[in-house]
Every structure is written in C-alpha cells, then in structure tokens.
Design an enzyme around this catalytic site. Structure first.
Site, PDB file in Angstrom:
ATOM      1  CD1 TRP A 169      78.757  62.080  -8.099  1.00 37.80           C
ATOM      2  CD2 TRP A 169      79.399  60.073  -7.348  1.00 37.80           C
ATOM      3  NE1 TRP A 169      77.985  61.773  -7.004  1.00 37.80           N
ATOM      4  CE2 TRP A 169      78.360  60.543  -6.529  1.00 37.80           C
ATOM      5  CE3 TRP A 169      79.964  58.830  -7.066  1.00 37.80           C
ATOM      6  CZ2 TRP A 169      77.859  59.815  -5.443  1.00 37.80           C
ATOM      7  CZ3 TRP A 169      79.470  58.093  -5.999  1.00 37.80           C
ATOM      8  CH2 TRP A 169      78.429  58.591  -5.201  1.00 37.80           C
ATOM      9  CG  ASN A 170      76.714  56.150  -9.601  1.00 38.90           C
ATOM     10  OD1 ASN A 170      76.671  56.738 -10.685  1.00 38.90           O
ATOM     11  ND2 ASN A 170      75.705  55.444  -9.142  1.00 38.90           N
ATOM     12  CE  LYS A 223      77.624  69.016 -14.806  1.00 42.57           C
ATOM     13  NZ  LYS A 223      78.364  68.399 -13.752  1.00 42.57           N
ATOM     14  N   PRO A 224      80.449  66.115 -17.914  1.00 44.45           N
ATOM     15  CG  PRO A 224      82.799  66.009 -17.892  1.00 44.45           C
ATOM     16  CD  PRO A 224      81.637  66.785 -18.470  1.00 44.45           C
ATOM     17  N   GLY A 282      70.973  60.899 -12.322  1.00 40.23           N
ATOM     18  CA  GLY A 282      71.335  61.584 -11.081  1.00 40.23           C
ATOM     19  C   GLY A 282      70.128  61.670 -10.161  1.00 40.23           C
ATOM     20  CB  SER A 283      69.456  63.811  -7.256  1.00 42.18           C
ATOM     21  OG  SER A 283      69.306  65.105  -7.793  1.00 42.18           O
ATOM     22  CD  GLU A 288      69.694  55.399 -13.867  1.00 43.30           C
ATOM     23  OE1 GLU A 288      69.405  55.476 -12.644  1.00 43.30           O
ATOM     24  OE2 GLU A 288      70.837  55.212 -14.294  1.00 43.30           O
ATOM     25  CB  CYS A 348      70.543  54.383  -9.286  1.00 44.06           C
ATOM     26  SG  CYS A 348      71.400  55.868  -9.691  1.00 44.06           S
ATOM     27  CD  GLU A 397      69.273  56.420  -4.228  1.00 44.67           C
ATOM     28  OE1 GLU A 397      69.022  57.607  -4.520  1.00 44.67           O
ATOM     29  OE2 GLU A 397      69.575  55.573  -5.081  1.00 44.67           O
ATOM     30  CD  GLU A 415      70.523  55.598 -19.646  1.00 41.86           C
ATOM     31  OE1 GLU A 415      71.108  55.073 -18.677  1.00 41.86           O
ATOM     32  OE2 GLU A 415      70.779  56.740 -20.040  1.00 41.86           O
TER      33      GLU A 415
END
Ligand code: SIN
Length: 499
Positions: free
Chosen positions: A169-170, A193-194, A246-247, A268, A302, A400, A477
């Site tokens: 989401w960030n 999958k958003p 994500g995590s 990532e 991140c 984090e 990426e």
C-alpha cells in the site's frame, strides 16, 4: 484544498476529478469489470472515514483470472514484437501522465500520502513504464562460439508466462508499474492482487492500460480481503512467477508455497536502513538527506532511514539542525495545501510508532521533537519525532518502525558503526555522509545492503537496480536487470550445418 471539513473531505475531492470513471471498485477478470459476492471497505487515513467499497475476490475468482491470463499469454507474445509492446507501454505512460492529477488524488485519498508526493509517485510510476518501453526493444540474446564443428549456438529471451503480482500500500502506483511494465515488455500476462488498503489506484491504472490498447486479458486484477484466496497466486501451477513487495514474514511464506511448483520468485522485503553521518560530512546535506529518506511518505518506505548513527563529535549539532527542520513539518490531511506531513496508513501503524517511542523512552532515550499521536477519530497521525540518547537495546535498533520516527544513535569509530549497521537480518538500503573519498569507497563496500546512498538520501530511480540482500529478499527491479526477472534464456543449438 486550503482548508477542510472531515465530513466532506473525500466527497469534495472526488467531485473534482476530471474523469470520475477512474474511480473503480470492481475486479477486472477475463477482460471484464466484475462484481463479486463480497466487498471490503477502504478507509481514508486523513479522516478515518470510509472512502468506498471494493469487490472482494475469492479463490474461484483468482482461478478464473489465472486461467484467462494463461490462455491469453502465449497469443500475446506470439502476436506482438518488442516494438509493439514498447509502443503500448509508451501510450499507457502518456495516458497516466494526462490523468496525473486524478490518479494522484485517488492515491492520496486512499494512502494518505501528501498530494504533492502522490503526484511525484505518479511520475515515478510512469518512469518505470517508459524505461521498460525502451527495454522491450532491447531484449537481446547472444551468439556463442560452439565447441562442436559446424554448429551454431544462440540464445533468445522468452517470457516466463503468467506472473502473480502482490503489491504493498505504501506505493500504490509505483510498485504496480515497477513489476508489470517489465512483465508486459517481456510478453508475460499478470494477475495482480492489489493491497487491501489502496486498491483504487491499481484499478485506475488498469483502466488506463486497457484504454492504451493492452489486450485486456493480459492484465487481471483481483482485489480481496481474503488472504487465503490470494495465496492461489503462489500455489496454482499455471502461475510461473511471483513477485512480491511487503513484509519479510509474508515473503518467506510465499516463497515456501511457491516451491512446490518451482515458480520463479522475486521478493522485495523489509528493511532496517542505517543512515550514518561521519564527522567529516557536510551536515546540512546530511540533514537534507535525512529529511528526505526518513520523512518521505511519513516514514513509510522500505528504504527509509530507520537508524541514524551520528559520530559523537557532531551528534549535537546534527541533532539540533535536524530538530529545527522536523519542527517545521506541518502534520495534516494529505490534500490540504499547507500540510507537509500526512497521516500513517492505519491505526496499527500509529500504534507501532507509539510502541517504539515508549520502549525507547523507558530505556533512557530523550524526545527532541514530536513524540505523540494525533487525536483518535480524526486521522491516523503521529507527530514527526526525533529521539536522542538512543541505544542498541531499544526496539528501534532492531525493528523497522515504518513511521515518522528518527532515532539518533552516537558512535565513535568507523569500525564500530559498520558493525552496528550490519548487525541486522535485513539488508535493503544503507546511507552515509562523508567527504572522504577513501572512506566513501570503503564504507560502501562494507555495508551489507543491496543499495547504498553516499551523500544522498535519494536512491530510487527507474534506471537503478532496486532490491536487497539477506532477509530483505532477492531479485532486482527497474534498471537493465528488471526484465531478467520475467524472462528465461533459451539456447538454440543448430548442428551439422553445411558452412
Ligand atoms: C518501497 O518502499 O518498497 C519502495 C520505495 C522506493 O521505490 O523508493
């Protein structure tokens, strides 16, 4: 927006969209915008009100999307060239830029990012599409001198097939385009999958992709509140590659699930970036770097600086300069023009910052700026915060924060700070400031991270490889390596030639 009324906040903003058809809450499966049997709410972080209802896919929807993408993918690759795929990507990029303000408004509403940052993200997102539009035409193979007489060996790059794309989401726009632009350029189809918190931006980008001429079944979007259903992307044998941002916990789980069908995987994951200020640094530049890479997106990237290590002789001066800048930040709703620090994404994010501050204070840290959340019910705010006297036994050293908290540690020697910086299971980004060229080369080599910023807090760009080492994941990426994640190298050996 100069001022705001929470009860009209997003209604006012949405009424000003130039193209209201960009606000879509349906799934996009098999080339058709679809309702499902379930919906979920998207909450607007600046006001804690419901922005809208989005369709929620179940496992069957994911299976339908994957089958449809699989049928369409080989035809897409066969019937297009790198040039035609590049041309489509260029058209998509220009449509997004034409609709920049609308996409940024939707993004800012659902994510809470400042409207100026949201516009910046739309441009950043588009830069990946433009980059891979060019890369599509340069997906070269090679010719290899054969050890067998009268034999020619060449290689070609082929698309991996259907890619499962799971994004955070960030960066609701840029993390989609950084993954799917190289996939399209390579000739892959994608099932996305958003993020549950910010699905609208992805759905708007999808509409523009279809308007730009992508074969509709090449892009499928399954929003969902059902986590189990989305795991279909990691287990279905028709999916050949999965890309996740994500995590670290979820990344490990997806990698395990993907092992059964030996999918290609790019991850990532979390970071715990050290930000080191040596005594020979230009302190103003270091403060500028810290402001950018700590407080961008309210500290929710991140690659945000998570631990600020400052050499003892300059620690006080650096902290004072940092506090002076942080104190000027104005927290408020993301669309209000005077706001310079938006809300966090949700209540859990606010609670996490609070927990890190409380733990640090209990163990002897001092508040130099901020330190408090906003009032409940009026947005997920936390004051931009600076802590001093921070030590290695505090949670902020290990975990984090993903929020607007700058903990300042002090150190004495280069060896000591390298040891502290590398004392983490994460290895995404690291930053340092120094005017000594020998130190710059040495420290860049010694930091165990995938990306280093020297005398800058800005390291992300379409041309720069993005990715981590250690438990921050694998794969790169963007950049000239980005398409490798979506292609196989096939060798073709032609023997017994009469030449
Ligand atoms: C991220 O936080 O995952 C992306 C940050 C960036 O692209 O700069």
């Amino acid at each position: 927006m100069g001022s705001y009324d929470p009860s009209h906040y997003h209604r006012d903003a949405l009424s000003k969209l130039s193209d209201s058809s960009l606000l879509i809450g349906d799934a996009f499966i098999d080339g058709v915008w679809q309702k499902t049997d379930n919906t979920f709410e998207v909450i607007e972080p600046s006001t804690e009100t419901v922005l809208g209802q989005v369709q929620s896919c179940d496992t069957q929807h994911f299976q339908n999307a994957i089958q449809s993408a699989n049928k369409a993918q080989s035809e897409y690759f066969k019937s297009t060239t790198g040039h035609t795929r590049g041309a489509f990507l260029k058209k998509w990029a220009s449509l997004i830029l034409e609709n920049k303000r609308d996409i940024a408004t939707i993004l800012s509403l659902e994510n809470g990012k400042l409207i100026s940052e949201a516009e910046g993200e739309v441009v950043y997102a588009t830069s990946f599409i433009s980059w891979f539009a060019e890369e599509a035409t340069r997906c070269y193979g090679v010719t290899i001198p054969s050890s067998t007489p009268n034999t020619q060996v060449t290689t070609v790059k082929e698309p991996v097939g259907v890619c499962g794309i799971i994004t955070p989401w960030n960066f609701p726009a840029a993390m989609i385009t950084r993954k799917i632009a190289p996939a399209f350029a390579a000739g892959c189809a994608v099932v996305i999958k958003p993020p549950r918190e910010t699905p609208y931006t992805c759905l708007a980008l999808t509409k523009l992709a279809v308007d730009a001429g992508i074969p509709p079944k090449i892009i499928q979007v399954c929003p969902t509140k059902n986590r189990e259903a989305s795991l279909e992307l990691a287990t279905n044998p028709l999916v050949k590659k999965i890309s996740f941002t994500g995590s670290t916990g979820v990344g490990k789980m997806l990698a395990k699930l993907a092992t059964d069908t030996l999918k290609r995987v790019s991850l990532e994951l979390g970071g715990n970036a050290p930000f080191i200020v040596f005594e020979d640094a230009n302190l103003d530049l270091a403060v500028e770097g810290a402001m950018f890479c700590k407080f961008r997106c309210s500290g929710q990237t991140c690659v945000c600086a998570n631990r600020l290590y400052v050499q003892r002789s300059v620690a006080e001066e650096f902290t004072q300069k940092l506090v002076a800048k942080v104190s000027q930040l104005k927290t408020g709703p993301s669309l209000v023009s005077t706001t310079t620090q938006g809300p966090l994404v949700n209540k859990a994010a606010v609670n996490k910052v609070q927990e890190h501050v409380d733990d640090a204070l209990a163990k002897g840290a001092k508040i130099e700026a901020g330190g408090k959340p906003g009032a409940p019910g009026q947005g997920y705010f936390f004051q931009p915060t600076v802590l001093s006297s921070v030590t290695n036994d505090m949670i902020v050293a290990k975990d984090e924060t993903f929020g607007p908290l700058a903990p300042v540690f002090t150190f004495d020697t280069e060896d000591e700070v390298i040891q502290l910086a590398n004392d983490t299971e994460f290895g995404l980004a690291g930053y340092f400031f120094s005017r000594d060229i020998n130190r710059a080369m040495r420290v860049a080599a010694r930091l165990q991270v995938g990306m280093v910023g020297v005398n800058t807090g800005k390291i992300s760009a379409a041309e720069t490889p993005f990715g981590g080492v250690k438990e921050s994941g694998y794969g790169r990426e963007g950049s000239l390596y980005g398409m490798d994640e979506y292609t196989y190298t096939k060798s073709v050996t032609v023997g017994n030639l009469d030449i």
